[in-house]
Design a protein around this motif. Sequence first.
Motif, PDB file in Angstrom:
ATOM      1  N   VAL A   1     -13.240  47.952 -58.411  1.00  0.00           N
ATOM      2  CA  VAL A   1     -12.924  48.033 -59.824  1.00  0.00           C
ATOM      3  C   VAL A   1     -12.385  46.676 -60.253  1.00  0.00           C
ATOM      4  CG1 VAL A   1     -11.527  49.151 -61.587  1.00  0.00           C
ATOM      5  CG2 VAL A   1     -12.441  50.488 -59.690  1.00  0.00           C
ATOM      6  N   ASP A   2     -12.952  46.115 -61.304  1.00  0.00           N
ATOM      7  CA  ASP A   2     -12.629  44.766 -61.745  1.00  0.00           C
ATOM      8  C   ASP A   2     -12.201  44.820 -63.210  1.00  0.00           C
ATOM      9  OD1 ASP A   2     -12.448  42.095 -62.170  1.00  0.00           O
ATOM     10  OD2 ASP A   2     -14.548  41.627 -61.787  1.00  0.00           O
TER      11      ASP A   2
ATOM     12  N   GLY B   1     -12.037  58.785 -64.232  1.00  0.00           N
ATOM     13  CA  GLY B   1     -10.710  58.198 -64.347  1.00  0.00           C
ATOM     14  C   GLY B   1     -10.508  57.411 -65.623  1.00  0.00           C
ATOM     15  N   ASN B   2     -11.609  57.034 -66.277  1.00  0.00           N
ATOM     16  CA  ASN B   2     -11.531  56.341 -67.556  1.00  0.00           C
ATOM     17  C   ASN B   2     -11.756  57.277 -68.745  1.00  0.00           C
ATOM     18  OD1 ASN B   2     -11.336  53.138 -67.454  1.00  0.00           O
ATOM     19  ND2 ASN B   2     -12.402  53.828 -65.600  1.00  0.00           N
TER      20      ASN B   2
ATOM     21  N   ALA C   1     -10.034  51.987 -78.571  1.00  0.00           N
ATOM     22  CA  ALA C   1     -10.325  53.206 -77.818  1.00  0.00           C
ATOM     23  C   ALA C   1     -11.573  53.017 -76.955  1.00  0.00           C
ATOM     24  CB  ALA C   1     -10.524  54.380 -78.765  1.00  0.00           C
ATOM     25  N   VAL C   2     -11.642  53.751 -75.834  1.00  0.00           N
ATOM     26  CA  VAL C   2     -12.832  53.713 -74.988  1.00  0.00           C
ATOM     27  C   VAL C   2     -13.999  54.315 -75.755  1.00  0.00           C
ATOM     28  CG1 VAL C   2     -13.900  54.633 -72.908  1.00  0.00           C
ATOM     29  CG2 VAL C   2     -11.555  53.778 -72.820  1.00  0.00           C
ATOM     30  N   CYS C   3     -15.065  53.535 -75.918  1.00  0.00           N
ATOM     31  CA  CYS C   3     -16.224  54.059 -76.646  1.00  0.00           C
ATOM     32  C   CYS C   3     -17.342  54.488 -75.712  1.00  0.00           C
ATOM     33  CB  CYS C   3     -16.748  53.025 -77.644  1.00  0.00           C
ATOM     34  SG  CYS C   3     -17.269  51.463 -76.924  1.00  0.00           S
ATOM     35  N   GLY C   4     -17.328  54.040 -74.457  1.00  0.00           N
ATOM     36  CA  GLY C   4     -18.355  54.446 -73.508  1.00  0.00           C
ATOM     37  C   GLY C   4     -18.475  53.443 -72.387  1.00  0.00           C
TER      38      GLY C   4
ATOM     39  N   LEU D   1     -18.539  57.942 -56.038  1.00  0.00           N
ATOM     40  CA  LEU D   1     -17.602  56.866 -56.385  1.00  0.00           C
ATOM     41  C   LEU D   1     -17.737  56.467 -57.848  1.00  0.00           C
ATOM     42  CD1 LEU D   1     -17.993  54.636 -53.200  1.00  0.00           C
ATOM     43  CD2 LEU D   1     -15.963  55.956 -53.853  1.00  0.00           C
ATOM     44  N   LEU D   2     -18.970  56.370 -58.322  1.00  0.00           N
ATOM     45  CA  LEU D   2     -19.211  56.033 -59.725  1.00  0.00           C
ATOM     46  C   LEU D   2     -18.652  57.107 -60.642  1.00  0.00           C
ATOM     47  CD1 LEU D   2     -20.590  54.370 -61.985  1.00  0.00           C
ATOM     48  CD2 LEU D   2     -22.685  55.677 -61.494  1.00  0.00           C
TER      49      LEU D   2
END
Length: 399
Positions: free
Chosen positions: A8-9, A56-57, A78-81, A49-50
């Motif tokens: 994760v980066d 988690g997001n 906000a997280v859009c995708g 894993l993906l």
Amino acid sequence: MFHGGGVVDHSPLPPFGAPPGAPADCGARHDVLSAFRWHRGDPGDPAELLAAFLDGNGLPVRNLGRTGDKKKTIGDGAVCGAALYVSADAGCVMAGGVVGAPSPVPSIPDVYAVVYRHSASQTDFSPSKGWSLGPWRDSWSRADHAHAIDQVRAAIARGDVYQVNVVGHASAPYTGDPGPALRRVAGLPGARYGGVLAGDGWAMATASPETLVEVRHGRVITRPIKGTRPATDAGRFELLASAKERAEHVMIVDLERNDLARLPGTGPVRVDELFAVRRWVGLWQAESVVSAPLDGDVDLAALLRAVCPGGSVTGAPKLAALAQIAALEPVGRGVSMGALGWLGHDHLDLGLSIRTVTVDGRRVHAWAGGGITIDSDPADEVAEAAAKAGPLRAALRGA
């Protein structure tokens, strides 16, 4: 930070263009929140894993059936995708198939996901100068390509397989900023998944017209493409009249019907449209639409295991075709023939990464091929692969 075999980066990525499949209402307003990487040979199940990373997001990967109705506007910050990419090699691992030759672009992960949040302003992709493309070098000769096709026909005659997709690779040196060239590729007519996805020192651009899998409004959908002719009146007539192309196409439709039917949580699979002719740049292509309702919980990891790698770029039976591909193709498929697209709060839409190119700081890479049956003519198949690669090369040159 390591994440069970993946990475994760949280570092920023270069803005080459809008990600493939990103909703138009995002308006290219994307800031990177975090990214996930998994390479061939890493430990762990790449599909799981993906899915764990995306879950988690806050993205709905554990029950894709609830991606049915986008009821709220996603505001700035906000997280859009997320943009998703799964290579053909990773798909082989997920399916339990034989993995082929190594990728000619080993710096690119085999599974890659970038979670985006809305930014307050649109990214500026202004033109730049200095791009120069050198001569192309094919990884095999036309004679070697034709010989591989003859080997597939012999395998079909023995009863080992019914159909195999054979893919070739080519690369060319370049200098300068590849961004405008990649955006030209992504903007080719008929590119349903046109976009650019970038990582550390690399970028890929796709002009793919083909849906590997879409989940929207409570249905899971695939749109296999198989059968190609020049986009002329005569070409259209020839494609519609070809018994060979229709038989090859129907074989892949049956394969993808079976892929969806094996997925837990789906209802009866149906063929909504069969052998419809669509246009991509200067080619006619035959496309079908296969779908099923989601009547139970469908997990992203299970969905990827069911559909990857895509049947139209492997062959039938899928695992036997993968073994043939691994034995015949001298160069790995890299970013091609995998999955590339978008996961939002209300849908999943992954294209097949055909008509896709990549840059690695030194060379640009492209792949093209086609499905081989017992009736295939090697010279015609080699010419068809060249016709598919032609628009990509022209866009990269700036033509």
